[in-house]
Design a protein around this motif. Structure first.
Motif, mmCIF file in Angstrom:
data_model
loop_
_atom_site.group_PDB
_atom_site.id
_atom_site.type_symbol
_atom_site.label_atom_id
_atom_site.label_comp_id
_atom_site.label_asym_id
_atom_site.label_seq_id
_atom_site.Cartn_x
_atom_site.Cartn_y
_atom_site.Cartn_z
ATOM 1 N N GLN A 98 36.230 -11.089 -5.408
ATOM 2 C CA GLN A 98 34.881 -11.580 -5.710
ATOM 3 C C GLN A 98 34.929 -13.021 -6.208
ATOM 4 O OE1 GLN A 98 33.207 -8.572 -8.298
ATOM 5 N NE2 GLN A 98 32.106 -7.685 -6.575
ATOM 6 N N GLU A 101 28.701 -7.200 -3.105
ATOM 7 C CA GLU A 101 28.448 -5.761 -3.043
ATOM 8 C C GLU A 101 29.290 -5.095 -1.965
ATOM 9 O OE1 GLU A 101 24.228 -5.487 -2.541
ATOM 10 O OE2 GLU A 101 23.860 -5.585 -4.704
ATOM 11 N N ARG A 102 29.492 -5.787 -0.837
ATOM 12 C CA ARG A 102 30.330 -5.233 0.227
ATOM 13 C C ARG A 102 31.765 -5.074 -0.271
ATOM 14 N NH1 ARG A 102 30.600 -9.256 3.529
ATOM 15 N NH2 ARG A 102 32.772 -9.677 3.112
ATOM 16 N N ARG A 134 25.288 -9.968 -1.258
ATOM 17 C CA ARG A 134 25.671 -8.945 -0.276
ATOM 18 C C ARG A 134 27.182 -8.924 -0.055
ATOM 19 N NH1 ARG A 134 20.777 -8.963 4.113
ATOM 20 N NH2 ARG A 134 19.296 -7.934 2.739
ATOM 21 N N ALA A 135 27.816 -10.100 -0.063
ATOM 22 C CA ALA A 135 29.271 -10.158 0.102
ATOM 23 C C ALA A 135 29.964 -9.508 -1.096
ATOM 24 C CB ALA A 135 29.728 -11.603 0.261
ATOM 25 N N ASP A 140 35.614 2.639 -1.647
ATOM 26 C CA ASP A 140 36.087 3.489 -0.556
ATOM 27 C C ASP A 140 37.606 3.645 -0.585
ATOM 28 O OD1 ASP A 140 33.514 3.844 0.303
ATOM 29 O OD2 ASP A 140 33.633 2.328 1.910
ATOM 30 N N THR A 181 35.037 -15.193 -3.187
ATOM 31 C CA THR A 181 33.694 -15.283 -2.611
ATOM 32 C C THR A 181 32.826 -16.251 -3.413
ATOM 33 O OG1 THR A 181 33.870 -13.024 -1.808
ATOM 34 C CG2 THR A 181 31.663 -13.944 -1.945
ATOM 35 N N GLU A 229 32.664 -4.575 -3.365
ATOM 36 C CA GLU A 229 32.661 -3.434 -4.284
ATOM 37 C C GLU A 229 32.669 -2.117 -3.522
ATOM 38 O OE1 GLU A 229 29.367 -3.812 -6.924
ATOM 39 O OE2 GLU A 229 30.216 -5.543 -7.958
ATOM 40 N N ASP A 230 31.871 -2.037 -2.471
ATOM 41 C CA ASP A 230 31.831 -0.811 -1.669
ATOM 42 C C ASP A 230 33.183 -0.540 -1.017
ATOM 43 O OD1 ASP A 230 29.203 -0.433 -2.348
ATOM 44 O OD2 ASP A 230 28.400 -1.297 -0.487
ATOM 45 N N GLU A 231 33.827 -1.594 -0.501
ATOM 46 C CA GLU A 231 35.138 -1.421 0.115
ATOM 47 C C GLU A 231 36.170 -0.979 -0.916
ATOM 48 O OE1 GLU A 231 35.921 -5.163 1.958
ATOM 49 O OE2 GLU A 231 34.507 -4.812 3.589
ATOM 50 N N TRP A 286 23.338 -14.051 0.613
ATOM 51 C CA TRP A 286 24.628 -13.868 1.270
ATOM 52 C C TRP A 286 25.716 -13.564 0.232
ATOM 53 C CZ3 TRP A 286 29.041 -16.863 0.562
ATOM 54 C CH2 TRP A 286 30.109 -16.532 1.392
#
Length: 141
Positions: free
Chosen positions: A46, A109-110, A106-107, A117, A49, A112-114, A103
């Motif tokens: 992060q 959060e993506r 969302r990057a 997972d 990013t 964090e989701d990855e 952007w």
């Protein structure tokens, strides 16, 4: 003589005052070594990013301002008697800044989701739909 005044406080205030400045350690989750490493990797990704976002922001703002300084003819173009350069710097930049912020969020959060997972799930814990987890199987017995 007037009656003695009595100080009223809520039970929560009394608890907080009795605890003093000590933090409530029971509220802080204790991370496991695996969780710490995963959090460190997530933080680093992060941060990369965020650096990209700041660089894009700097290029956008300084590039736009610099282009008007390098090409003064751009400042002579007018729309409703207002220089287009002013309109771009005062009004036109905000949709671009909003898009850049969107952007970035969302990057992040993506990422964090990855990371979520990839994280190993504990035991049979599953979301019970009420904000907690349960080991019990779902559905009728």
């Amino acid at each position: 003589m007037s009656p003695r005044r009595e100080k009223l406080t809520s039970p929560q205030t009394r608890i907080a005052l009795a605890r003093g400045n000590r933090p409530a350690h029971h509220l802080l989750p204790v991370p496991e070594p695996v969780d710490t490493e995963a959090a460190r990797r997530l933080f680093q990704s992060q941060r990369r990013t965020a650096v990209r976002t700041v660089v894009l922001l700097a290029v956008l703002l300084f590039g736009l301002s610099g282009s008007f300084a390098l090409f003064p003819a751009l400042g002579e173009i007018r729309l409703a008697e207002v220089p287009v350069s002013w309109l771009l710097l005062t009004v036109g930049i905000y949709p671009v800044l909003f898009g850049l912020a969107l952007w970035h969020v969302r990057a992040a959060e993506r990422l964090e989701d990855e990371a979520e997972d990839r994280a190993p799930h504990r035991g049979g814990d599953r979301d019970d739909g009420r904000g907690g987890t349960t080991d019990e199987p779902h559905g009728p017995p």
